[in-house]
Design a protein around this motif. Sequence first.
Motif, PDB file in Angstrom:
ATOM      1  N   GLN A 246       0.828  -1.211   0.000  1.00 14.54           N
ATOM      2  CA  GLN A 246       0.000   0.000   0.000  1.00 14.54           C
ATOM      3  C   GLN A 246       0.857   1.254   0.000  1.00 14.54           C
ATOM      4  OE1 GLN A 246      -2.522   0.455   3.422  1.00 14.54           O
ATOM      5  NE2 GLN A 246      -3.738   2.109   2.518  1.00 14.54           N
ATOM      6  N   LEU A 247       1.954   1.220   0.772  1.00  6.79           N
ATOM      7  CA  LEU A 247       2.870   2.362   0.781  1.00  6.79           C
ATOM      8  C   LEU A 247       3.524   2.538  -0.586  1.00  6.79           C
ATOM      9  CD1 LEU A 247       4.459   4.620   2.182  1.00  6.79           C
ATOM     10  CD2 LEU A 247       6.075   2.877   2.967  1.00  6.79           C
ATOM     11  N   ALA A 274      10.104   2.519  -6.754  1.00  7.98           N
ATOM     12  CA  ALA A 274       9.444   3.259  -5.671  1.00  7.98           C
ATOM     13  C   ALA A 274      10.185   3.035  -4.358  1.00  7.98           C
ATOM     14  CB  ALA A 274       7.987   2.822  -5.550  1.00  7.98           C
ATOM     15  N   THR A 275      10.625   1.796  -4.128  1.00  9.85           N
ATOM     16  CA  THR A 275      11.395   1.492  -2.920  1.00  9.85           C
ATOM     17  C   THR A 275      12.709   2.258  -2.916  1.00  9.85           C
ATOM     18  OG1 THR A 275      10.438  -0.724  -2.799  1.00  9.85           O
ATOM     19  CG2 THR A 275      12.513  -0.365  -1.622  1.00  9.85           C
ATOM     20  N   TYR A 276      13.436   2.194  -4.042  1.00  9.84           N
ATOM     21  CA  TYR A 276      14.699   2.931  -4.138  1.00  9.84           C
ATOM     22  C   TYR A 276      14.487   4.421  -3.870  1.00  9.84           C
ATOM     23  CZ  TYR A 276      16.824  -1.123  -6.569  1.00  9.84           C
ATOM     24  OH  TYR A 276      17.323  -2.355  -6.913  1.00  9.84           O
ATOM     25  N   SER A 277      13.461   4.986  -4.473  1.00 10.19           N
ATOM     26  CA  SER A 277      13.224   6.422  -4.363  1.00 10.19           C
ATOM     27  C   SER A 277      12.935   6.829  -2.930  1.00 10.19           C
ATOM     28  CB  SER A 277      12.049   6.825  -5.263  1.00 10.19           C
ATOM     29  OG  SER A 277      12.285   6.439  -6.595  1.00 10.19           O
ATOM     30  N   PHE A 278      12.096   6.052  -2.253  1.00  9.84           N
ATOM     31  CA  PHE A 278      11.706   6.371  -0.885  1.00  9.84           C
ATOM     32  C   PHE A 278      12.913   6.282   0.050  1.00  9.84           C
ATOM     33  CE2 PHE A 278       9.763   5.539   3.248  1.00  9.84           C
ATOM     34  CZ  PHE A 278       8.713   6.444   3.264  1.00  9.84           C
ATOM     35  N   GLY A 426       3.175  -9.006  -0.688  1.00 12.83           N
ATOM     36  CA  GLY A 426       3.795  -7.934  -1.461  1.00 12.83           C
ATOM     37  C   GLY A 426       4.652  -7.055  -0.574  1.00 12.83           C
ATOM     38  N   GLY A 427       5.038  -5.947  -1.104  1.00 15.45           N
ATOM     39  CA  GLY A 427       5.885  -5.036  -0.350  1.00 15.45           C
ATOM     40  C   GLY A 427       7.353  -5.413  -0.457  1.00 15.45           C
ATOM     41  N   SER A 454       0.472   9.678   4.073  1.00 13.09           N
ATOM     42  CA  SER A 454      -0.807   9.147   4.560  1.00 13.09           C
ATOM     43  C   SER A 454      -2.003   9.919   4.046  1.00 13.09           C
ATOM     44  CB  SER A 454      -0.806   9.117   6.091  1.00 13.09           C
ATOM     45  OG  SER A 454       0.178   8.229   6.569  1.00 13.09           O
ATOM     46  N   PRO A 455      -1.999  11.261   4.044  1.00 14.84           N
ATOM     47  CA  PRO A 455      -3.169  11.979   3.548  1.00 14.84           C
ATOM     48  C   PRO A 455      -3.415  11.756   2.051  1.00 14.84           C
ATOM     49  CG  PRO A 455      -1.740  13.439   4.825  1.00 14.84           C
ATOM     50  CD  PRO A 455      -0.976  12.192   4.557  1.00 14.84           C
TER      51      PRO A 455
END
Length: 459
Positions: A246-247, A274-278, A426-427, A454-455
């Motif tokens: 979800q994240l 997305a994982t790398y970027s975060f 997942g994740g 979150s928002p």
Amino acid sequence: MALPQLRVLHTALLTPSPASPALPPRSLPLTFFDVKWLHLPPVERLFLYRLAPDADVPAILSALKDSLSRALGAFYPLAGHVRLTPGTTHNRYDLFYQPGDAVPFTAAEYDVDIDDLASDDPVKVAKIASLVPDLPKGRAVLAVQATLLLPGHRGLALGVTVHHSACDGTSSTHFLHTWAAACAGAEPPPPPPVIDRALIPDPGGLYDIYMKSLPPMISNGDEFEFASKKPVVDDKLLATFTLPQQLLESIKGAVAREASRRCLPPPRCSSLLATYSFIWSCYCRAREPTPRGEKRKSYFLFSVDQRARLRPAVPEKYLGNCLCPAIAIAAEDEVAAAGAGGLFAACAAAAAAVEDEVGEGAQGRWDGSVARVKEAVANGTLSVAGSPRFRVYDVDFGFGRPVKVDIVSVANTGAISVTEGRGGSGGMEVGISMPADAMDRFRRCFADAIASLSPLRAP
């Protein structure tokens, strides 16, 4: 507080089965994909398993040894060692196996409860460093250690050390899945490896280009040993950070919306990117701030598997290295920006790095890849070890899936480790090693970044 002491019960030298003369001596020349790793430390994976209260521990250790020998029958080069190739120029190396070569299997005990190690919370690297074995002298490429965790033998820590010059993560985890299947009696077993270094052509002389850039002890052909573990800094910690699916979807959405706001096409943003970027954005934000007025570039390095991209394509089960470095470069203050801005900057740079390695003309730039890596390392790159494609949480030897998998060697290399999330939902999981104060800053940045998204999450 004093650290617990590891007690070695015994060490066995396991030869591939079937034994000679079925397996004759064999030399596998290192390719340009392999030689780049000669001067770097080995990869140390640690698998943690919970054992049933009535587990027959001697039978488990016996089964692990017997099945390891059988798995080595297919992966016999991993029982060998890297050497200077006899009768060739001084800088030619090969992976050499001859009958009688063996892999050390160490059984040990350790006074640590598995629950203390299986948590995602930070653990002292010094507390787990002894659970992964050193490689033997002579440039051996594989060592294994099975450590019973006390009290009550409720846990088993399986440490596997592999030198990267022998093979990449795709190959080494293929070996691990094969070993686990042999131990568990799983049918059908994984397909055997493809052992043929002639599958990697080198018309551009990349081997010699890369060799010239390596440290003199290697490029001049002097005797050397593989880099060993560095002394563990007392306050160095290793922690795992989970990014649920979800994240990851929220990150993708935030990047797409930021691209739209800037009237730009959205960059490629897979779950891995997305994982790398975060993580890259959080890492930059957690760093000590740059002096006022100073602009600093940030580098993020990860590997791209080239098996399917070579012409002709290399089989997926090829035993060896087939990786090229992708290097994302961006202004650190842009990647460190809070919210969607930092995520967009990181994702755009990572996506561009992928395109540089898979797009038109990428292979024509491979001659400069070592120089680009050196530039990144000189400027403090954040690099990646592991991949969710390796399915490390499926490595089941017959006594259950691992409850935790770490790449302990990131504490030496400064990389982050990336695996698939546990539980099949997942994740991604990311392992990071830092001193205690830096870990505190990173954990705060990680939590703040989640809160900022979150928002924006879809209801």
